[in-house]
Design a protein around this motif. Structure first.
Motif, PDB file in Angstrom:
ATOM      1  N   UNK A  75      35.632  40.111  37.346  1.00 23.24           N
ATOM      2  CA  UNK A  75      35.788  40.515  38.744  1.00 23.24           C
ATOM      3  C   UNK A  75      35.369  39.340  39.620  1.00 23.24           C
ATOM      4  N   UNK A  76      36.230  38.921  40.562  1.00 19.70           N
ATOM      5  CA  UNK A  76      35.867  37.808  41.440  1.00 19.70           C
ATOM      6  C   UNK A  76      34.617  38.133  42.252  1.00 19.70           C
ATOM      7  N   UNK A  77      33.792  37.122  42.535  1.00 19.38           N
ATOM      8  CA  UNK A  77      32.535  37.367  43.252  1.00 19.38           C
ATOM      9  C   UNK A  77      32.718  38.038  44.609  1.00 19.38           C
ATOM     10  N   UNK A  78      33.818  37.756  45.309  1.00 15.98           N
ATOM     11  CA  UNK A  78      33.990  38.365  46.625  1.00 15.98           C
ATOM     12  C   UNK A  78      34.455  39.810  46.540  1.00 15.98           C
ATOM     13  N   UNK A  79      34.719  40.318  45.331  1.00 20.05           N
ATOM     14  CA  UNK A  79      35.142  41.710  45.166  1.00 20.05           C
ATOM     15  C   UNK A  79      34.088  42.553  44.462  1.00 20.05           C
ATOM     16  N   UNK A  80      32.952  41.966  44.139  1.00 22.85           N
ATOM     17  CA  UNK A  80      31.905  42.708  43.441  1.00 22.85           C
ATOM     18  C   UNK A  80      31.358  43.857  44.276  1.00 22.85           C
ATOM     19  N   UNK A  81      31.434  43.758  45.595  1.00 20.64           N
ATOM     20  CA  UNK A  81      30.926  44.848  46.441  1.00 20.64           C
ATOM     21  C   UNK A  81      31.777  46.110  46.311  1.00 20.64           C
ATOM     22  N   UNK A  82      32.988  45.995  45.769  1.00 21.35           N
ATOM     23  CA  UNK A  82      33.847  47.160  45.572  1.00 21.35           C
ATOM     24  C   UNK A  82      33.521  47.924  44.295  1.00 21.35           C
ATOM     25  N   UNK A  83      32.697  47.333  43.439  1.00 22.39           N
ATOM     26  CA  UNK A  83      32.279  48.023  42.212  1.00 22.39           C
ATOM     27  C   UNK A  83      31.188  49.014  42.594  1.00 22.39           C
ATOM     28  N   UNK A  84      31.443  50.281  42.336  1.00 21.22           N
ATOM     29  CA  UNK A  84      30.439  51.277  42.694  1.00 21.22           C
ATOM     30  C   UNK A  84      29.571  51.616  41.482  1.00 21.22           C
ATOM     31  N   UNK A  85      28.484  52.279  41.722  1.00 15.34           N
ATOM     32  CA  UNK A  85      27.534  52.622  40.673  1.00 15.34           C
ATOM     33  C   UNK A  85      28.040  53.739  39.781  1.00 15.34           C
ATOM     34  N   UNK A  91      30.212  46.444  36.015  1.00 12.93           N
ATOM     35  CA  UNK A  91      30.824  45.143  36.223  1.00 12.93           C
ATOM     36  C   UNK A  91      30.003  44.051  35.558  1.00 12.93           C
ATOM     37  N   UNK A  92      30.652  43.046  34.997  1.00 16.07           N
ATOM     38  CA  UNK A  92      29.918  41.968  34.369  1.00 16.07           C
ATOM     39  C   UNK A  92      29.165  41.155  35.407  1.00 16.07           C
ATOM     40  N   UNK A  93      28.024  40.694  35.028  1.00 11.52           N
ATOM     41  CA  UNK A  93      27.204  39.913  35.939  1.00 11.52           C
ATOM     42  C   UNK A  93      27.662  38.467  35.902  1.00 11.52           C
ATOM     43  N   UNK A  94      27.952  37.900  37.062  1.00 14.75           N
ATOM     44  CA  UNK A  94      28.398  36.525  37.138  1.00 14.75           C
ATOM     45  C   UNK A  94      27.427  35.678  37.939  1.00 14.75           C
ATOM     46  N   UNK A  95      26.299  36.233  38.277  1.00 15.85           N
ATOM     47  CA  UNK A  95      25.321  35.479  39.041  1.00 15.85           C
ATOM     48  C   UNK A  95      24.515  34.581  38.094  1.00 15.85           C
ATOM     49  N   UNK A 109      40.315  35.935  47.637  1.00 13.97           N
ATOM     50  CA  UNK A 109      41.675  35.974  47.138  1.00 13.97           C
ATOM     51  C   UNK A 109      42.672  36.490  48.163  1.00 13.97           C
ATOM     52  N   UNK A 110      42.208  37.036  49.285  1.00 11.82           N
ATOM     53  CA  UNK A 110      43.109  37.582  50.275  1.00 11.82           C
ATOM     54  C   UNK A 110      43.486  36.562  51.341  1.00 11.82           C
ATOM     55  N   UNK A 111      42.643  35.602  51.616  1.00 12.10           N
ATOM     56  CA  UNK A 111      42.982  34.542  52.571  1.00 12.10           C
ATOM     57  C   UNK A 111      42.544  33.216  51.969  1.00 12.10           C
ATOM     58  N   UNK A 112      43.435  32.608  51.226  1.00  8.61           N
ATOM     59  CA  UNK A 112      43.104  31.381  50.520  1.00  8.61           C
ATOM     60  C   UNK A 112      43.371  30.168  51.404  1.00  8.61           C
ATOM     61  N   UNK A 113      42.441  29.226  51.437  1.00 11.57           N
ATOM     62  CA  UNK A 113      42.678  27.994  52.176  1.00 11.57           C
ATOM     63  C   UNK A 113      43.595  27.074  51.355  1.00 11.57           C
ATOM     64  N   UNK A 114      44.061  26.007  51.986  1.00 13.22           N
ATOM     65  CA  UNK A 114      44.865  25.026  51.273  1.00 13.22           C
ATOM     66  C   UNK A 114      43.939  24.267  50.335  1.00 13.22           C
ATOM     67  N   UNK A 115      44.146  24.446  49.032  1.00 13.87           N
ATOM     68  CA  UNK A 115      43.256  23.842  48.043  1.00 13.87           C
ATOM     69  C   UNK A 115      43.702  22.449  47.612  1.00 13.87           C
ATOM     70  N   UNK A 116      44.797  21.931  48.173  1.00 14.59           N
ATOM     71  CA  UNK A 116      45.297  20.625  47.759  1.00 14.59           C
ATOM     72  C   UNK A 116      44.473  19.487  48.337  1.00 14.59           C
ATOM     73  N   UNK A 117      43.724  19.761  49.399  1.00 15.64           N
ATOM     74  CA  UNK A 117      42.930  18.712  50.021  1.00 15.64           C
ATOM     75  C   UNK A 117      43.755  17.820  50.930  1.00 15.64           C
ATOM     76  N   UNK A 118      45.018  18.136  51.102  1.00 11.45           N
ATOM     77  CA  UNK A 118      45.913  17.338  51.926  1.00 11.45           C
ATOM     78  C   UNK A 118      45.661  17.642  53.391  1.00 11.45           C
ATOM     79  N   UNK A 119      45.673  16.609  54.210  1.00  9.66           N
ATOM     80  CA  UNK A 119      45.493  16.761  55.650  1.00  9.66           C
ATOM     81  C   UNK A 119      46.844  16.528  56.306  1.00  9.66           C
TER      82      UNK A 119
END
Length: 133
Positions: A75-85, A91-95, A109-119
């Motif tokens: 589970x991506x770190x930014x979606x761990x808050x959606x895992x309920x008790x 959920x696996x611990x990734x910390x 994963x919902x708003x990804x920046x440009x990862x190419x590093x190109x300006x």
């Protein structure tokens, strides 16, 4: 007619991928029941679009996370808050264990920046390139 079904949530995250025969069984395990005389994929798409509330103890935003946990995916770190008790699979611990270890990079994963590093060059530089051709 169809053997497999793929349901995607907003953002392109998989909610279900597998045989058509097991769709209702999987969602009943989550507490989502399909009413009689209703087309199953249409009902599930209405749930994913937010037209119908899913019922049970799950929300439409939690469905991709439940699929990840069901299949043992990370589970991506930014979606761990959606895992309920109340989830049957924890959920696996990734910390990191040590504070000295490198911190886990947060990636949305919902708003990804440009990862190419190109300006992208400015308007005047682009015009200069255009005139130079």
């Amino acid at each position: 007619m169809f053997d497999d079904l793929i349901l995607l949530a907003k953002g392109g995250l998989t909610v279900y991928h597998g045989p058509v025969d097991n769709v209702e069984e999987y969602f009943e395990g989550l507490g989502i029941t399909i009413p009689e005389r209703v087309n199953t994929p249409d009902h599930l798409i209405d749930i994913l679009e937010g037209i119908i509330k899913p019922g049970g103890n799950v929300t439409a935003q939690q469905l991709p996370v439940r699929w990840m946990l069901h299949n043992g995916y990370r589970v991506p770190p930014d979606m761990l808050h959606l895992c309920d008790q109340n989830s049957s699979a924890s959920p696996p611990s990734h910390e990191p264990n040590n504070k000295d270890q490198r911190e886990v990079e947060k990636y949305n994963y919902f708003s990804t920046p440009d990862l190419s590093g190109r300006v992208t060059p400015g308007v005047f530089r682009q015009y200069k390139y255009y005139l130079g051709r």
